[in-house]
Write a protein that holds these residues in place. Structure first.
Motif: not given
Lengths: 96, 546, 249
Positions: B154-167, B221-224
């Protein structure tokens, strides 16, 4: 690359027509039942088309330096590694 | 107070312009390097804070400091922050940005504005990650394996993933900039075989950044997409394969560890050469081994998946390849050792860090080979043995190299000398603290303590307490340089152009350098690491041109 | 000729008295950035930079091709059935559209190199138009998929669809959903790159209109062209992989 490096217009039109012909060919080939070879034929035609675009439209053929060719080859090589070594797992799972 | 200068202060990249705007809109690679220095230090402390909480929890066998879910978030955030927001950018973005143009005799990187964009992308990714952490964080482990990350947590995977994507794009653009710069911007006479090994190391690192990062980007992206639309690409209940995620994830994340270590190896080459007063033994071997590590590093990723369910034949192939990838690293260690032999050794702080690197990286590397052996791997996977292995490389290797490099080039960057006595003490404290923290973890792992667990059997407590004690010492060791570097900026002695009498173009210009690096474009006519020339010609100036 | 407007201009005040800056010749091209010694170096750097960026794009799409490869082998039957529901004529037309646009791009580059203004403008405009045609056709296809409930997610339906060559056998909807997931992600990502490409060419058109490109300086057209050709090449692979899995009558 200096100003004189672009191929003459004739070459461009010829490549363009070849690409269109390749498209027609690949559509036709898909309608013929070649079993497992359908995929191979389709990918071969696609790769030829991609090569033509890269060599003539992206001017790799006229490039004075080997560096661009090296970048392209290296990239394709690593993409191939991703696909091939993943298949080393998936392809052999049934053997275990 | 700073010593009085008889002449007015020279214009350099630091005092040329003042004001926040001149820093936030700069395209000067040296200023961007300092922007990165501040940001990655900030994230280092965030990651360190999570480590502190982890070690505090592990002081006692019971799970009593935090709840299990919270502990999951602690080790996840520790890993994500340390890897994506500290280790991956650290040396390339700080020392690489600062030094690459100078070492090759250029005025700036090939794309200065893209360099600034890189930093902004890093900041945006960092802010997103901070927000994610402050609003609940992620609990999947930094590896966010599916289907837990896509279907259950239930945690914020998409947000963390996008943060890593940008970095990640920040990382890609840095790599792109370095490769183009090294190919196109070398000064006249700076041939490939005259390049400092630091440059070769960053070139190899950049190759990995360019080719590997996009794959983890698409994986995110696929995970999101899967998480938001409840697809089945990675979900076994819907026909997907969780191992596909792992293949795509590790295709980047294994080469990523070489992104973290190669720049450090480059630094070690520079330091060992300077403080042995000798050319690096086997220059071409060391240079080419960097490239070999970059290439081979892409062939071994599934050694992270030996017990995950891949076919045993694939495991065999990857195990063999993993042994192969160790060879170029070993080549470097042997060449560095040979450089020391009959060298004129000086034990300045940078050299102490380099020595630490040699020993600790070797241990980390060898334990990697233990892990590459399938039999041992089955026994120690997901235990503290693995944790110890990678911390030996990443902290004992990469961070030691980073600290050594910061000390070595600090006079060039800041124009001030740091206090040598304190620096040597700090290096010693770091070394002791590090070993006390992580050596017990090898033992813990081998006797069976699993990783990512917040409680453990009482018989493991002694080793855990030792580890936590070591972490405290290590923390002190890290704080000391922060303090005295800052101190030196105001109170340190002004540094000469070349305080170490080191080889390299960066030492031939002022400390700190002018905005365009060199007063005149250098023309290189000498080989790299020309220490015989430098030491022999100490009385007269080594000519810059001709 | 107008100066390219730079976001972070490098004013001449950066030349400090006593510090010689670099070896600009008299009357150097105003488009030459100050950290480069000469125009050719800047052009070579830009070109190499774009090629390396394209390398990252290949790897970016490469992950999707890897996923596609694995699932196509695993669920060939469902992939065949799902592929057959795609509109072949629209896909083929789009392939032709992109091939034509690659021609107009390379003609635009030629025109810029030979100072042929109307040829340059015309081909840039044609490229943009063809880009929009591609996106338009894609929109039609996506709409059709939406109506047939083939968009992955809560409303996905793929019931009682025969597997080609195996009458009486139905495709597993979950496995078919994987095909469509990959279809939408791959073509969607490709379309996103098309949109960016159109944006780039609109910018090129504006710059060309202002007369900014000459035989001495046309690097943006060249590297914009490289990007466009790359997007074309991706589609050259996507088309047979997605549309032509099994088209036997």
């Amino acid at each position: 690359m200096s100003e004189h490096s672009s191929s003459p217009l004739k070459t461009y039109v010829t490549i363009w027509l070849t690409l269109l012909a390749g498209t027609a060919l690949t559509v036709y080939a898909a309608t013929v039942d070649l079993g497992h070879f359908n995929a191979a034929v389709a990918l071969t035609i696609a790769s030829c088309k991609a090569l033509l675009v890269a060599l003539f439209f992206m001017h790799i053929r006229g490039a004075s330096e080997k560096l661009v060719k090296l970048v392209v080859i290296a990239t394709v090589f690593f993409l191939f590694i991703l696909l091939a070594l993943s298949m080393a797992d998936y392809g052999t799972r049934a053997w275990s | 107070m700073a010593t009085e200068n008889p002449q007015p202060e020279r214009v350099n990249y630091l005092n040329k312009e003042y004001g926040v705007g001149s820093w936030l809109l700069t395209t000067d690679h040296k200023r961007i390097a300092l922007l990165y220095l501040i940001s990655i230090t900030f994230f280092f402390f965030i990651g360190g804070f999570f480590a502190l909480l982890i070690r505090l929890e592990l002081l006692t066998p019971a799970g009593d400091l935090v709840q299990a879910d919270t502990y999951n978030k602690l080790f996840t955030m520790h890993g994500m922050v340390m890897i994506f927001f500290f280790l991956i950018p650290s040396i390339p973005a700080v020392l690489g940005n600062f030094l690459v143009p100078m070492m090759i005799g250029a005025k700036d990187l090939a794309f200065p504005r893209i360099n600034l964009l890189s930093w902004y992308l890093y900041i945006i990714g960092g802010v997103m990650m901070l927000h994610c952490m402050l609003t609940g964080g992620v609990d999947t482990g930094w590896t966010f394996y599916t289907p837990f990350s896509t279907a259950y947590t239930n945690t914020k995977i998409v947000e963390a993933g996008l943060a890593i994507f940008v970095a990640g794009f920040s990382s890609i653009l840095t790599g792109l900039n370095f490769v183009v710069t090294i190919h196109r911007m070398r000064a006249p006479g700076m041939t490939w075989s005259r390049l400092p090994l630091f440059i070769w190391a960053h070139y190899a690192t950049s190759i990995i950044q360019i080719l590997g990062t996009p794959v983890v980007a698409i994986t995110i992206v696929l995970v999101a997409v899967e998480r938001t639309l409840h697809l089945g690409i990675f979900d076994p209940k819907l026909g997907g394969d969780p191992l596909l995620f792992q293949h795509l994830f590790w295709f980047y994340s294994h080469p990523a560890v070489y992104i973290m270590i190669l720049p450090s190896m480059g630094i070690v080459s520079e330091i060992i050469a300077c403080f042995s007063r000798k050319r690096i033994f086997g220059y071409s071997f060391v240079a080419l081994s960097s490239i070999a590590i970059a290439v081979f590093g892409f062939l071994v990723w599934a050694h992270h998946m030996f017990v995950a369910g891949i076919s045993v034949y694939a495991a065999l192939i990857f195990s063999l390849l993993s042994y192969a990838v160790a060879v170029p690293s070993a080549v470097k260690v042997f060449n560095w050792t040979a450089t020391l032999y009959k060298g004129s050794i000086h034990y300045d702080a940078p050299m102490l860090y380099a020595f630490g690197f040699l020993g600790l990286f070797t241990m980390g590397g060898l334990t990697g080979l233990f892990l590459a052996a399938l039999g041992i791997n089955v026994h120690v996977t997901d235990t503290y043995f693995v944790v110890a292995h990678f911390h030996y490389i990443m902290v004992g290797g990469a961070v030691m190299g980073y600290l050594g490099g910061m000390h070595f080039w600090w006079p060039k960057i800041s124009g001030k000398l740091y206090p040598e006595g304190w620096a040597r003490l700090a290096a010693l404290i770091v070394f002791i603290g590090f070993n006390l923290t992580f050596f017990p973890q090898f033992i813990l792992g081998y006797v069976g303590m699993p990783r990512r667990y917040y409680q453990y059997p009482p018989e493991f407590q002694v080793l855990n307490v030792l580890s936590t004690a070591g972490a405290t010492v290590l923390g002190v060791g890290y704080l000391l340089p922060m303090i005295y570097f800052l101190w030196s900026m105001r109170y340190g002695k002004p540094a000469p152009d070349n305080p170490w009498n080191a080889a390299g173009l960066e030492w031939k210009t002022a400390s700190p350098p002018p905005t365009f690096n060199f007063d005149e474009e250098p023309v290189v006519t000498w080989e790299a690491y020309n220490y015989e020339q430098l030491d022999g010609a100490r009385k007269e100036e080594v000519p810059v041109a001709g | 000729m107008a100066l390219a407007k730079r976001r972070f201009p490098l004013p001449d005040s950066q030349t400090i008295p006593g510090q010689t800056v670099a070896v600009h010749g008299e009357g150097h091209n105003p488009a030459l950035l100050h950290h480069f010694a000469e125009q050719q170096q800047q052009r070579d750097a830009a070109s190499l930079g774009m090629w390396i960026f394209l390398a990252t794009e290949v790897m970016f799409f490469g992950g999707l091709f890897c996923a596609y490869l694995i699932y196509r082998l695993k669920y060939f039957a469902e992939f065949s059935a799902a592929s057959k529901t795609l509109a072949l004529s629209l896909g083929a037309t789009n392939t032709a559209v992109l091939i034509c646009s690659s021609l107009t791009v390379v003609l635009a580059v030629y025109a810029a190199q030979h100072a042929k203004r109307s040829m340059l403008l015309g081909n840039l405009i044609l490229t943009i138009i063809l880009g929009f045609v591609f996106l338009g056709i894609k929109a039609v296809e996506y709409n059709e998929k939406f109506e047939k409930h083939h968009v992955p997610g809560p409303s996905f339906q793929f019931n009682e669809v025969n597997i080609p060559g195996h009458p009486g056998q139905y495709a597993n909807p979950s496995h078919a959903q994987i095909f469509f997931a990959l279809y939408f992600v791959m073509t969607g990502l490709h379309a996103l790159h098309m949109i960016i490409g159109i944006g780039i060419f609109v910018w090129l058109l504006t710059a060309a209109w202002k007369g900014r490109f000459t035989p001495q300086y046309n690097t943006p057209v060249e590297i914009g062209g490289l990007y466009w050709h790359f997007v074309d090449i991706i589609w050259i692979y996507l088309f047979p992989l997605l549309y032509l899995i099994d088209r036997h009558p």
